[in-house]
Design a protein around this motif. Structure first.
Motif, PDB file in Angstrom:
ATOM      1  N   LYS A 189      -3.310   5.269   1.890  1.00  0.00           N
ATOM      2  CA  LYS A 189      -3.153   3.985   1.416  1.00  0.00           C
ATOM      3  C   LYS A 189      -1.841   4.102   0.939  1.00  0.00           C
ATOM      4  N   LYS A 190      -1.144   5.148   0.454  1.00  0.00           N
ATOM      5  CA  LYS A 190       0.124   5.151  -0.128  1.00  0.00           C
ATOM      6  C   LYS A 190       1.251   4.959   0.704  1.00  0.00           C
ATOM      7  N   SER A 191       0.909   4.719   2.139  1.00  0.00           N
ATOM      8  CA  SER A 191       1.828   4.467   3.085  1.00  0.00           C
ATOM      9  C   SER A 191       2.509   2.857   2.885  1.00  0.00           C
ATOM     10  N   LEU A 192       1.877   2.336   2.002  1.00  0.00           N
ATOM     11  CA  LEU A 192       2.587   0.983   1.558  1.00  0.00           C
ATOM     12  C   LEU A 192       4.182   1.133   1.370  1.00  0.00           C
ATOM     13  N   LEU A 193       5.062   0.260   1.919  1.00  0.00           N
ATOM     14  CA  LEU A 193       6.408   0.458   1.394  1.00  0.00           C
ATOM     15  C   LEU A 193       6.768  -0.845   0.443  1.00  0.00           C
ATOM     16  N   ASP A 194       7.944  -0.439  -0.175  1.00  0.00           N
ATOM     17  CA  ASP A 194       8.318  -1.363  -1.179  1.00  0.00           C
ATOM     18  C   ASP A 194       9.191  -2.266  -0.511  1.00  0.00           C
ATOM     19  N   SER A 195       8.850  -3.632  -0.625  1.00  0.00           N
ATOM     20  CA  SER A 195       9.748  -4.680  -0.009  1.00  0.00           C
ATOM     21  C   SER A 195      10.773  -5.010  -1.251  1.00  0.00           C
ATOM     22  N   LYS A 196      12.136  -4.735  -1.138  1.00  0.00           N
ATOM     23  CA  LYS A 196      13.146  -4.763  -2.103  1.00  0.00           C
ATOM     24  C   LYS A 196      13.668  -6.202  -2.110  1.00  0.00           C
ATOM     25  N   ALA A 197      12.702  -7.370  -2.382  1.00  0.00           N
ATOM     26  CA  ALA A 197      13.093  -8.885  -2.323  1.00  0.00           C
ATOM     27  C   ALA A 197      14.084  -9.091  -3.125  1.00  0.00           C
ATOM     28  N   VAL A 198      14.172  -8.569  -4.275  1.00  0.00           N
ATOM     29  CA  VAL A 198      15.462  -8.649  -5.466  1.00  0.00           C
ATOM     30  C   VAL A 198      15.898  -7.447  -5.641  1.00  0.00           C
ATOM     31  N   ASP A 199      17.064  -7.037  -5.633  1.00  0.00           N
ATOM     32  CA  ASP A 199      17.267  -5.720  -5.795  1.00  0.00           C
ATOM     33  C   ASP A 199      18.694  -5.454  -6.415  1.00  0.00           C
TER      34      ASP A 199
END
Ligand SMILES: Nc1ncnc2c1ncn2[C@@H]1O[C@H](COP(=O)(O)OP(=O)(O)O)[C@@H](O)[C@H]1O
Ligand code: SF4
Ligand SMILES: [Mg+2]
Length: 352
Positions: free
Chosen positions: A48-58
């Protein structure tokens, strides 16, 4: 209620001690967890840790002085709305700090978060106008209730004066007294956006985040709404953060502009300087595609190749390098910083 009254008094004190910048946003980040593509290898390894960070504001920083309009432009998906919502903590920011009128709304690094009461009070001062006037009005509420909700919540006037206040603000927004007893479905898109503006201004805010306020409207109606917003800004001495993907609209309305690409600001300057001398290849391409006013104006359009990369898979080095006609090896390795190239004109490009 006592708490709120104390806050009103404190705020009077703040008004007397005016700060230089009404809003200060520093290194704001918002990462979402996303499962963009199902990656079997990654799934077996991390579950389940395969979720990625989507860096919408960085890592976005900007200031807005009182009475100014700052534009936030960029293609759809570059993180404009997420920036607006994170500032008001409508979604919880991942990192960074925001100060409004000299007070810290949040500072993630130092674990400072404005308490709930104070934040409720502050939401009176900071209002949000959303893109879609069809979705942002409750279809079961009459206009009087919609506009008066905030007035009651924040004790703007006594209960005997609420109706008058609603009428006054509706008429300033170009609607009539009779409209108070109607439902949202009895209005056109432009009229609904006038109601949304009336609702926001009914609580006497100082600062309004306008997220694509005219994007859902016909072109003919767009200019009416923009003019209304500019008139009301002068009348109520407002400050706007104006979010839009439309560079023509932003040029018409804003004092200064931040151009965003994939969650970061790539160029920041006074409006006039940006349009007369865009320095970042991305801004140049966007500005070259604005329809020209005169047929003799034959500046060539710069068409960018490819699409915006995903915010969960940001390219290394300069994040614009996958689409930039001027990129070289260095651009693929080293991320450019936002630097002041001309007075008040900031650009994030190695070749600017
Ligand atoms: N609630 C959410 N969950 C996951 N990803 C989101 C969420 N909201 C926005 N995003 C992603 O963040 C990025 C920026 O979105 P947004 O701020 O709406 O862009 P813009 O307003 O510039 O069109 C997009 O890639 C979008 O898919
Ligand atoms: S740093 Fe390189 S890739 Fe990025 S915008 Fe400038 S020239 Fe293009
Ligand atoms: Mg948006």
């Amino acid at each position: 209620m006592d708490n709120l009254n104390n806050l009103y008094e404190k705020n009077q004190f703040n008004i007397k001690n005016k700060v230089d910048n009404l809003l200060e946003v520093k290194d704001l980040k918002k990462y979402f967890k996303t499962r963009e593509k199902f990656n079997l290898k990654r799934y077996f390894k991390y579950g389940k840790k395969s979720l990625l960070d989507s860096k919408a504001v960085d890592g976005v920083s900007f200031n807005i002085k009182e009475g100014q309009i700052l534009g936030l432009v960029g293609e759809s998906g570059c993180g404009k709305s997420t920036t607006g919502k994170s500032i008001l903590r409508l979604i919880e920011p991942t990192f960074g700090s925001v100060r409004f009128n000299g007070k810290t709304l949040f500072d993630v690094e130092n674990k400072i978060y404005m308490d709930k009461n104070e934040l409720t009070y502050l939401r009176k001062d900071i209002q949000f106008i959303f893109q879609n006037p069809y979705a942002s009005l409750n279809p079961r509420m009459k206009i009087e209730r919609i506009v008066s909700e905030g007035i009651k919540k924040h004790n703007i006037v006594s209960k005997f004066e609420i109706k008058d206040k609603c009428q006054e603000i509706l008429s300033l927004c170009g609607l009539s007294k009779a409209d108070l007893s109607k439902f949202p479905n009895e209005f056109s898109g432009g009229q609904r956006q006038r109601i949304v503006i009336a609702r926001a201004l009914a609580v006497n805010p100082k600062f309004v985040v306008c997220d694509e306020p005219t994007a859902a409207l016909d072109v003919s109606i767009q200019s009416q709404i923009l003019n209304l917003m500019l008139d009301l800004k002068d009348k109520f001495q407002l400050t706007y953060l104006f979010i839009s993907h439309n560079l023509e609209v932003v040029r018409y309305v804003c004092d200064s502009i931040c151009v965003m690409y994939l969650g970061k600001i790539v160029e920041k300057s006074k409006t006039q300087n940006l349009y007369s001398n865009p320095l970042h290849p991305y801004s140049r391409a966007l500005i070259s595609c604005i329809p020209k006013n005169h047929p003799s104006d034959k500046e060539e359009k710069i068409i960018l190749k490819g699409s915006v990369p995903s915010s969960s898979n940001i390219p290394c080095g300069c994040r614009f390098n996958t689409r930039c006609p001027y990129k070289d090896k260095y651009c693929e390795i080293v991320e450019p910083e936002l630097k002041e190239i001309l007075p008040g004109h900031f650009v994030a490009c190695h070749k600017a």
